[in-house]
Design an enzyme around this catalytic site. Sequence first.
Site, mmCIF file in Angstrom:
data_model
loop_
_atom_site.group_PDB
_atom_site.id
_atom_site.type_symbol
_atom_site.label_atom_id
_atom_site.label_comp_id
_atom_site.label_asym_id
_atom_site.label_seq_id
_atom_site.Cartn_x
_atom_site.Cartn_y
_atom_site.Cartn_z
ATOM 1 N NE ARG A 130 39.475 46.459 36.671
ATOM 2 C CZ ARG A 130 40.156 44.821 36.836
ATOM 3 N NH1 ARG A 130 41.207 45.284 36.019
ATOM 4 N NH2 ARG A 130 39.594 43.646 36.241
ATOM 5 C CE1 TYR A 144 26.682 35.347 39.940
ATOM 6 C CE2 TYR A 144 28.557 33.789 40.477
ATOM 7 C CZ TYR A 144 27.873 35.082 39.348
ATOM 8 O OH TYR A 144 28.512 35.198 37.988
ATOM 9 N N PRO A 145 28.274 33.813 45.727
ATOM 10 C CG PRO A 145 27.982 33.175 47.829
ATOM 11 C CD PRO A 145 27.339 33.201 46.297
ATOM 12 C CG MET A 146 32.656 31.836 41.823
ATOM 13 S SD MET A 146 32.022 32.988 39.947
ATOM 14 C CE MET A 146 33.066 30.502 39.592
ATOM 15 C CG ASP A 147 33.888 26.682 46.937
ATOM 16 O OD1 ASP A 147 33.858 28.679 47.384
ATOM 17 O OD2 ASP A 147 32.855 26.231 47.200
ATOM 18 C CE LYS A 148 37.869 29.425 38.273
ATOM 19 N NZ LYS A 148 38.815 30.539 38.288
ATOM 20 C CG HIS A 171 36.907 34.241 32.701
ATOM 21 N ND1 HIS A 171 35.312 34.089 33.174
ATOM 22 C CD2 HIS A 171 37.501 35.383 33.542
ATOM 23 C CE1 HIS A 171 34.764 34.697 34.579
ATOM 24 N NE2 HIS A 171 36.044 35.744 34.120
ATOM 25 C CD GLN A 184 34.650 42.472 35.614
ATOM 26 O OE1 GLN A 184 33.939 43.115 34.831
ATOM 27 N NE2 GLN A 184 35.711 42.355 35.596
HETATM 28 C C1 VOV Z 1 32.573 42.537 32.643
HETATM 29 C C2 VOV Z 1 32.747 40.769 32.443
HETATM 30 C C3 VOV Z 1 33.782 40.007 33.453
HETATM 31 C C4 VOV Z 1 35.384 40.355 33.437
HETATM 32 C C5 VOV Z 1 35.954 41.591 31.134
HETATM 33 C C6 VOV Z 1 36.086 39.433 33.693
HETATM 34 C C7 VOV Z 1 37.722 39.433 33.441
HETATM 35 C C8 VOV Z 1 38.599 38.762 33.656
HETATM 36 C C9 VOV Z 1 39.962 38.401 34.349
HETATM 37 C C10 VOV Z 1 40.494 39.716 33.453
HETATM 38 C C11 VOV Z 1 40.098 37.761 35.811
HETATM 39 C C12 VOV Z 1 41.662 37.479 35.347
HETATM 40 C C13 VOV Z 1 42.478 38.565 36.315
HETATM 41 C C14 VOV Z 1 41.229 38.961 37.604
HETATM 42 O O1 VOV Z 1 41.222 40.535 37.086
HETATM 43 O O2 VOV Z 1 42.161 38.177 38.852
HETATM 44 C C15 VOV Z 1 39.121 37.938 36.073
HETATM 45 C C16 VOV Z 1 39.064 36.939 37.277
HETATM 46 C C17 VOV Z 1 37.647 36.227 37.666
HETATM 47 N N1 VOV Z 1 36.487 36.409 36.880
HETATM 48 FE FE1 VOV Z 1 36.127 37.310 35.793
HETATM 49 N N2 VOV Z 1 35.347 39.330 34.292
HETATM 50 C C18 VOV Z 1 34.021 39.255 34.067
HETATM 51 C C19 VOV Z 1 32.537 38.392 34.794
HETATM 52 C C20 VOV Z 1 32.620 37.355 35.630
HETATM 53 C C21 VOV Z 1 32.083 36.679 36.107
HETATM 54 C C22 VOV Z 1 30.034 37.142 35.518
HETATM 55 C C23 VOV Z 1 32.524 35.365 36.925
HETATM 56 C C24 VOV Z 1 31.314 34.212 37.797
HETATM 57 C C25 VOV Z 1 31.130 33.442 36.490
HETATM 58 C C26 VOV Z 1 30.209 33.147 36.073
HETATM 59 O O3 VOV Z 1 30.626 31.576 35.616
HETATM 60 O O4 VOV Z 1 29.547 33.337 36.878
HETATM 61 C C27 VOV Z 1 33.585 36.001 36.902
HETATM 62 C C28 VOV Z 1 34.605 35.112 38.188
HETATM 63 C C29 VOV Z 1 35.596 35.246 38.325
HETATM 64 C C30 VOV Z 1 36.605 34.947 39.165
HETATM 65 C C31 VOV Z 1 36.851 33.622 39.765
HETATM 66 C C32 VOV Z 1 37.818 34.846 39.192
HETATM 67 C C33 VOV Z 1 39.412 34.686 39.852
HETATM 68 C C34 VOV Z 1 39.585 33.423 39.405
HETATM 69 C C35 VOV Z 1 41.039 33.245 40.579
HETATM 70 O O5 VOV Z 1 41.196 32.134 39.817
HETATM 71 O O6 VOV Z 1 41.708 33.959 40.351
HETATM 72 N N3 VOV Z 1 33.781 37.027 36.193
HETATM 73 N N4 VOV Z 1 38.011 37.949 35.806
#
Ligand code: VOV
Length: 248
Positions: A130, A144-148, A171, A184
């Site tokens: 991955r 798209y870019p994003m922040d926390k 999430h 993603q």
């Molecule tokens: C298919 C959809 C999907 C899935 C399964 C998924 C799962 C996961 C897991 C398990 C994890 C944590 C471990 C890792 O792998 O980092 C993450 C992490 C993350 N995600 Fe996510 N995310 C998805 C999809 C997904 C979307 C659509 C978005 C945009 C948010 C939105 O509102 O538009 C997003 C954002 C993020 C971000 C910015 C991070 C990092 C945040 C941080 O603080 O580090 N993400 N995400």
Amino acid sequence: MPEAVETMDGWYCLHDLRKIDWTKWKKASEEERKQAIDELQSMIREWEAVSEARDGSHAFYSLIGQKADIILMILRPTIKELEDIELRFNKSKFAEFTTPSYSYVSVVELSKYMSKAGDNPEENPGVRARLKPKLPQWDHICFYPMDKRRNGNDNWYMLPMDERRQLMYEHSLTGRKYAGEIKQIITGSMGFDDWEWSVTLFANDVLQIKKIVYEMRFDVVTARYGEFGPFYVGNILQTDEIPSYLAV
Ligand code: VOV
């Protein structure tokens, strides 16, 4: 004290978005246009060979709306290779007919929020894969870019690790509902670009993109802490279809 979560970082990533100067393109001779198209196709075919060898990956899509016409997303083991590709593209004949509209520099990132104590996820072949993903050639892209958020009481970076882990877990549950529908790629860009992460979604059914983004707005991590930059959405541009896309 809040502590930083450890990240695992993979291939470097450039999102390169351009507009096509259609007026200039139409004024060019047929020969010039052919030269530009041939060179563009052969450049992309070289990247396809790199992807076959698993030394990188790329995605080439046309975009809808006026923000940009095309997006090239490219992944490589080093940031130097990204520069080489950007330079090569800039020096190409086709680039003479484009203007830059947006770019984003980042690196594929997975965090260790979900890993169990004592485990080293970097040894897990699934995790390693991955970090060096093969981008799916699915019909649609959304980038798209994003922040926390860091604002008063809504400051992600002041939350204790356990609370962040719980929110990320919630999430992931929303994300998992879209298994098979959405792929993603999350890249980290702190110190590299203006936002903290980039999100690139791939789907064969474009509506699934709207649905996941909407549904995630209700996850606390997004509702309370998510901030977003511009959204770009597009259709796959197969190498063989480039001549018809550019036909005038
Ligand atoms: C298919 C959809 C999907 C899935 C399964 C998924 C799962 C996961 C897991 C398990 C994890 C944590 C471990 C890792 O792998 O980092 C993450 C992490 C993350 N995600 Fe996510 N995310 C998805 C999809 C997904 C979307 C659509 C978005 C945009 C948010 C939105 O509102 O538009 C997003 C954002 C993020 C971000 C910015 C991070 C990092 C945040 C941080 O603080 O580090 N993400 N995400």
